[in-house]
Design a protein around this motif. Structure first.
Motif, short mmCIF file in Angstrom:
data_model
loop_
_atom_site.label_atom_id
_atom_site.label_comp_id
_atom_site.label_asym_id
_atom_site.label_seq_id
_atom_site.Cartn_x
_atom_site.Cartn_y
_atom_site.Cartn_z
N MET A 1 0.83 -1.21 0.00
CA MET A 1 0.00 0.00 0.00
C MET A 1 0.87 1.26 0.00
O MET A 1 1.98 1.24 0.51
N GLN A 2 0.32 2.33 -0.57
CA GLN A 2 1.04 3.59 -0.67
C GLN A 2 0.21 4.73 -0.10
O GLN A 2 -1.02 4.72 -0.20
N TYR A 17 -3.48 4.12 -1.71
CA TYR A 17 -3.56 3.35 -2.95
C TYR A 17 -3.09 1.92 -2.70
O TYR A 17 -2.05 1.70 -2.08
N ASP A 18 -3.87 0.96 -3.18
CA ASP A 18 -3.55 -0.44 -2.98
C ASP A 18 -3.55 -1.18 -4.31
O ASP A 18 -4.62 -1.50 -4.84
N GLN A 19 -2.39 -1.35 -4.89
CA GLN A 19 -2.17 -2.14 -6.11
C GLN A 19 -2.83 -1.53 -7.35
O GLN A 19 -2.15 -1.11 -8.26
N THR A 20 -4.14 -1.49 -7.41
CA THR A 20 -4.81 -0.99 -8.62
C THR A 20 -5.90 0.04 -8.34
O THR A 20 -6.47 0.58 -9.29
N THR A 21 -6.21 0.28 -7.08
CA THR A 21 -7.34 1.16 -6.78
C THR A 21 -7.04 2.11 -5.63
O THR A 21 -6.21 1.82 -4.77
N GLN A 23 -8.18 3.25 -2.29
CA GLN A 23 -9.02 2.75 -1.23
C GLN A 23 -9.70 3.90 -0.47
O GLN A 23 -10.88 3.82 -0.11
N LYS A 58 4.11 0.80 2.32
CA LYS A 58 5.44 0.47 1.82
C LYS A 58 6.13 1.62 1.12
O LYS A 58 7.35 1.58 0.91
N ARG A 247 1.04 9.72 -7.92
CA ARG A 247 1.34 8.29 -7.73
C ARG A 247 2.20 7.75 -8.87
O ARG A 247 3.17 7.00 -8.64
N GLU A 251 5.90 5.93 -9.06
CA GLU A 251 6.11 4.63 -9.70
C GLU A 251 7.28 4.67 -10.67
O GLU A 251 8.13 3.77 -10.68
N ASN A 255 10.74 2.56 -10.19
CA ASN A 255 11.17 1.62 -11.22
C ASN A 255 12.55 1.96 -11.75
O ASN A 255 13.37 1.08 -12.02
#
Length: 260
Positions: A1-2, A17-21, A23, A58, A247, A251, A255
């Motif tokens: 989670m971010q 934010y959790d992976q794709t959505t 929250q 994280k 966000r 990312e 990366n």
């Protein structure tokens, strides 16, 4: 989670934010006189109410257009989660897939809007952000920020009238029934709200004309849905587009660091 943080001139917006959505998205006034521990208590409470332990977070990403508040928020995030946030600014822009106009001048929120629009649409796009300022950020389909236009935001214009005149009140942002205001409240709403409809239509039209019609328009910001008659101007209305752009910046930075 971010945890993604976007500090504007009026509000500080926190997104989980959790992976794709997304929250949760929380909003609180951005106050220079508020200490870091005050923001920390508020964020702790939000996470507690959502049953999210601090250890689940994280990474954090911070964007701010209020320089005096940036160190406060950065220190708060570091103290709370035990690691430094990614801070949006010219130092990370070379890691992004867009070409940024005047990187030391442009607001980080506008860069986030441009990146989110480019990533989502991959075509010429003007992002109209209805915030403290009303901004028009145009990004090409190749990922180059072509230019920006800035006007006072809706609330800013109304507060300016209220603050600088003796008899005009502060009024809610609502569309009046007529452009012929028959009382003070409706007169201000006609001038500001209906006037801004014309401003947005005109400026979006000029931008599209300069790009030979090859440009979509997207709205974002907390007030993006307050003028319903503008919906036909926009291909999309995404209130959280800026947060999504912040966000995405995090990312790309993560990366790039992982590849080194």
């Amino acid at each position: 989670m971010q945890i993604i943080v976007d500090i504007g001139n009026t509000d500080a917006v926190f997104g989980l934010y959790d992976q794709t959505t997304w929250q949760y998205i929380w909003r609180t006034p951005a106050r220079l006189d508020e200490p870091a521990d005050s923001y920390e208590r508020r964020l702790r409470l939000w996470l507690l109410e959502a049953s999210i332990p601090l250890s689940a977070i994280k990474s954090t990403v911070l964007s701010s257009v209020v320089p005096d508040l940036t160190p406060t928020m950065r220190a708060m995030l570091t103290e709370l989660f035990g690691f430094d946030p990614i801070v949006v600014g010219p130092g990370v822009y070379p890691l992004l897939p867009i070409e940024i106009l005047r990187p030391h001048e442009i607001g980080t929120d506008l860069v986030a809007n441009a990146l989110a629009a480019y990533t989502r649409y991959k075509k010429n796009c003007v992002v109209v952000d209805f915030g403290t300022a009303l901004t028009f950020t145009t990004v090409s389909g190749e990922g180059k920020i072509l230019g920006v236009a800035i006007a006072p935001g809706l609330k800013t214009a109304i507060r300016s009238l209220f603050s600088n005149t003796a008899q005009l009140p502060e009024v809610p942002i609502e569309v009046p029934a007529s452009a012929l205001g028959t009382n003070t409240t409706h007169a201000i709403q006609a001038g500001i709200v209906l006037g801004y409809e014309g401003l947005v239509r005109s400026l979006v039209g000029r931008i599209q004309a300069e790009l030979n019609g090859d440009c979509i328009a997207v709205a974002t910001g907390g007030l993006s849905g307050r003028i319903p008659s503008l919906q036909d101007v926009f291909t999309d209305i995404v209130p959280s587009l800026t947060l999504e752009g912040v966000r995405l910046i995090g990312e790309f930075v993560t990366n790039s660091t992982d590849r080194q």
